[in-house]
Scaffold this motif. Structure first.
Motif, short mmCIF file in Angstrom:
data_model
loop_
_atom_site.label_atom_id
_atom_site.label_comp_id
_atom_site.label_asym_id
_atom_site.label_seq_id
_atom_site.Cartn_x
_atom_site.Cartn_y
_atom_site.Cartn_z
N HIS A 133 7.04 -8.81 -9.43
CA HIS A 133 7.82 -7.31 -9.74
C HIS A 133 8.78 -7.56 -10.47
CE1 HIS A 133 7.07 -5.35 -5.45
NE2 HIS A 133 7.10 -6.24 -5.41
N LYS A 135 7.64 3.20 -12.51
CA LYS A 135 7.96 3.41 -11.37
C LYS A 135 9.55 3.85 -12.09
CE LYS A 135 8.45 0.77 -6.44
NZ LYS A 135 8.22 1.86 -6.30
N ARG A 154 11.36 11.06 -9.14
CA ARG A 154 10.11 11.28 -8.30
C ARG A 154 10.49 12.45 -7.69
NH1 ARG A 154 8.14 6.87 -9.17
NH2 ARG A 154 6.88 6.52 -7.94
N TYR A 157 7.06 12.72 -6.51
CA TYR A 157 6.15 11.88 -5.11
C TYR A 157 7.36 11.81 -4.42
CZ TYR A 157 4.64 9.28 -9.32
OH TYR A 157 3.89 8.43 -10.22
N GLU A 214 -3.57 7.65 -5.27
CA GLU A 214 -3.03 7.23 -4.94
C GLU A 214 -1.98 7.96 -3.54
OE1 GLU A 214 0.60 5.15 -7.33
OE2 GLU A 214 -0.19 7.31 -8.64
N ALA A 274 1.62 9.05 -2.03
CA ALA A 274 3.07 9.62 -2.57
C ALA A 274 4.04 7.87 -2.60
CB ALA A 274 3.36 10.71 -1.23
N THR A 275 3.64 7.15 -1.68
CA THR A 275 3.86 5.45 -2.57
C THR A 275 3.13 4.13 -1.88
OG1 THR A 275 4.92 5.66 0.17
CG2 THR A 275 6.01 6.33 -0.93
N SER A 276 2.39 4.59 -1.96
CA SER A 276 1.78 3.22 -2.10
C SER A 276 -0.09 3.74 -2.73
CB SER A 276 1.09 3.36 -0.81
OG SER A 276 0.07 4.50 0.02
N ASN A 277 -0.52 2.73 -2.77
CA ASN A 277 -2.22 2.33 -3.67
C ASN A 277 -3.08 2.52 -2.11
OD1 ASN A 277 -0.51 0.26 -5.10
ND2 ASN A 277 -1.94 2.40 -6.85
N LEU A 291 0.36 3.89 -10.78
CA LEU A 291 1.28 2.70 -10.68
C LEU A 291 0.12 2.28 -10.39
CD1 LEU A 291 4.77 2.13 -11.23
CD2 LEU A 291 4.13 1.71 -8.20
N ILE A 339 1.89 -3.72 -7.04
CA ILE A 339 1.57 -5.42 -7.11
C ILE A 339 0.88 -5.71 -5.84
CG2 ILE A 339 3.46 -7.34 -6.50
CD1 ILE A 339 4.47 -5.86 -8.82
N THR A 340 1.30 -4.62 -4.80
CA THR A 340 0.37 -5.26 -3.21
C THR A 340 -1.42 -4.86 -3.32
OG1 THR A 340 2.12 -3.99 -2.26
CG2 THR A 340 0.71 -4.97 -0.39
N ARG A 341 -1.50 -3.84 -4.48
CA ARG A 341 -3.16 -3.18 -5.13
C ARG A 341 -3.88 -4.69 -5.95
NH1 ARG A 341 -5.63 -2.22 -9.77
NH2 ARG A 341 -6.74 -0.76 -9.35
N THR A 375 -1.86 0.64 0.35
CA THR A 375 -0.95 -0.69 0.36
C THR A 375 0.63 -0.41 -0.88
OG1 THR A 375 -1.99 -1.28 -1.70
CG2 THR A 375 -3.01 -2.28 0.09
N SER A 408 4.77 -2.40 -0.96
CA SER A 408 5.20 -3.58 -0.83
C SER A 408 6.05 -3.80 0.11
CB SER A 408 6.25 -4.20 -2.35
OG SER A 408 5.52 -4.27 -3.24
C1 LIG Z 1 3.20 5.80 -6.44
C2 LIG Z 1 2.67 5.00 -5.57
N1 LIG Z 1 2.36 4.36 -5.70
C3 LIG Z 1 1.62 2.92 -5.24
C4 LIG Z 1 3.50 2.09 -5.06
C5 LIG Z 1 3.00 1.01 -4.34
O1 LIG Z 1 2.64 -0.06 -5.42
P1 LIG Z 1 3.68 -1.46 -4.58
O2 LIG Z 1 2.78 -2.28 -3.86
O3 LIG Z 1 4.31 -2.19 -6.50
O4 LIG Z 1 4.71 -1.54 -3.81
C6 LIG Z 1 3.81 2.56 -4.96
C7 LIG Z 1 5.11 2.09 -4.15
O5 LIG Z 1 6.41 2.41 -3.41
C8 LIG Z 1 4.69 3.70 -4.85
O6 LIG Z 1 5.27 4.36 -5.30
#
Ligand SMILES: Cc1ncc(COP(=O)(O)O)c(C=O)c1O
Length: 303
Positions: free
Chosen positions: A65, A161, A165, A168, A194, A196-199, A218, A221-223, A256, A258
């Motif tokens: 991170h 990031k 936003r 999103y 992706e 809105a807040t995840s992959n 984005l 990190i979890t991806r 996915t 975090s």
């Molecule tokens: C648009 C978007 N894509 C992907 C992610 C996943 O990222 P991470 O695994 O680093 O939390 C996030 C996390 O908030 C995000 O906002």
């Protein structure tokens, strides 16, 4: 560690949350938790942030991170953010102030107030309990998603990031209104990017596929963690362009991030997804990695 008086109600204004925040090196609360209007983060949304989970007092995937944060700040021409050791100490102070050991932490860095020599970035840290942040479907094991109806392009800044936003957030609101956990972002040409807040990962024909980073999404990190874990579990995993029809017809889908970790979807657009085996395996592997870190056996993959 300093602490400021409780916020309380402000005359004629909203009641501010009373929890402690770390702002530019100080623990503050309520109205004292303020950013200067001269800060470019406040004025023009020039900021980047990281959201991560803290398990038993340990920020998970901390180095990853911080690397993403520092690289983003450097690439976008920000002043040097506070040292990672200072930020980590800030998290420890906030955990103590809030009496928490498991939490969600957000670190925000701005381009600061121009003109100083050197210009300092603005920086604040918030932590909050996990409860309010978990998707209902992540908790119950029946996570749901829909395609956002608003066409989305990540643009040149989509791989950072940033605090800008709105696109999103609007998609997340669509999801909330439709009573699903997540909105999937789709380009005007029908390419799924992706959440809105995840992959997003789709299991199709025995392969685990995820949209390419080259598309400007984005780099989660979890991806990245999933790629490493898939290799260890001998799962075929690669980047692939996925259109709406491919995702809608996938055998399995998992998301996915975090905070939510690895979340197999139980339904997409109201269509039940019966297979969850691959997502479940990765979810279990992720939890095991967290447990290893908790037990002090070693950090999460790549740390
Ligand atoms: C648009 C978007 N894509 C992907 C992610 C996943 O990222 P991470 O695994 O680093 O939390 C996030 C996390 O908030 C995000 O906002």
């Amino acid at each position: 560690m300093k602490s400021a008086p409780a916020a309380g109600a402000r005359a004629g204004g909203p009641r501010l949350p009373d929890h402690a925040l770390w702002v530019n090196g100080r623990i503050v609360r309520g109205e004292a938790a303020a950013l200067s209007l001269y800060d470019r983060g406040a004025r023009d949304g020039e900021g980047v942030f990281e959201t991560l989970r803290v398990y038993a007092g340990q920020p998970f995937q901390w180095e990853r991170h911080l690397e993403r944060l520092v690289l983003a700040a450097a690439e976008l021409g920000f002043p040097v953010p506070p040292a990672p050791s200072l930020l980590r100490a800030g998290i420890v102070d906030l955990l103590e102030a809030g009496g928490m050991s498991d939490a969600v932490a957000r670190i925000t860095v701005t381009r600061g107030i121009p003109g100083g020599r050197p210009t300092r970035s603005g920086c604040w840290i918030e932590i909050e309990p996990l409860e309010g942040r978990l998707w209902a479907g992540a908790r119950s094991g029946s996570a749901s998603a829909r395609f956002s109806r608003r066409p989305f392009e990540p643009g040149p800044l989509g791989r950072y990031k940033t605090t800008s936003r709105l696109a999103y957030r609007l998609a997340s609101e669509e999801a909330r209104t439709a009573r699903v956990d997540e909105a999937l972002l789709v380009s005007a040409a029908g390419e799924v990017m992706e959440g809105a807040t995840s992959n997003l990962f789709a299991v199709i024909g025995g392969e685990v596929l995820t949209p390419p980073l080259a598309r400007g999404i984005l780099p989660g990190i979890t991806r990245a963690w999933v790629f490493g874990a898939a290799a260890e579990l001998a799962l075929a995993c690669r980047e692939a362009t996925l259109d709406r029809a491919a995702v809608a017809g996938a055998d399995e889908i998992f998301l996915t991030n975090s905070v939510q970790q690895v979340v197999p979807l139980a339904s997409l657009e109201g269509r039940p997804l019966h297979a969850q085996a691959v997502g479940e395996r990765l979810r279990e592997a992720y939890r095991a990695a967290v447990e290893r870190e908790r037990a002090g056996v070693g950090a999460g993959r790549g740390d």
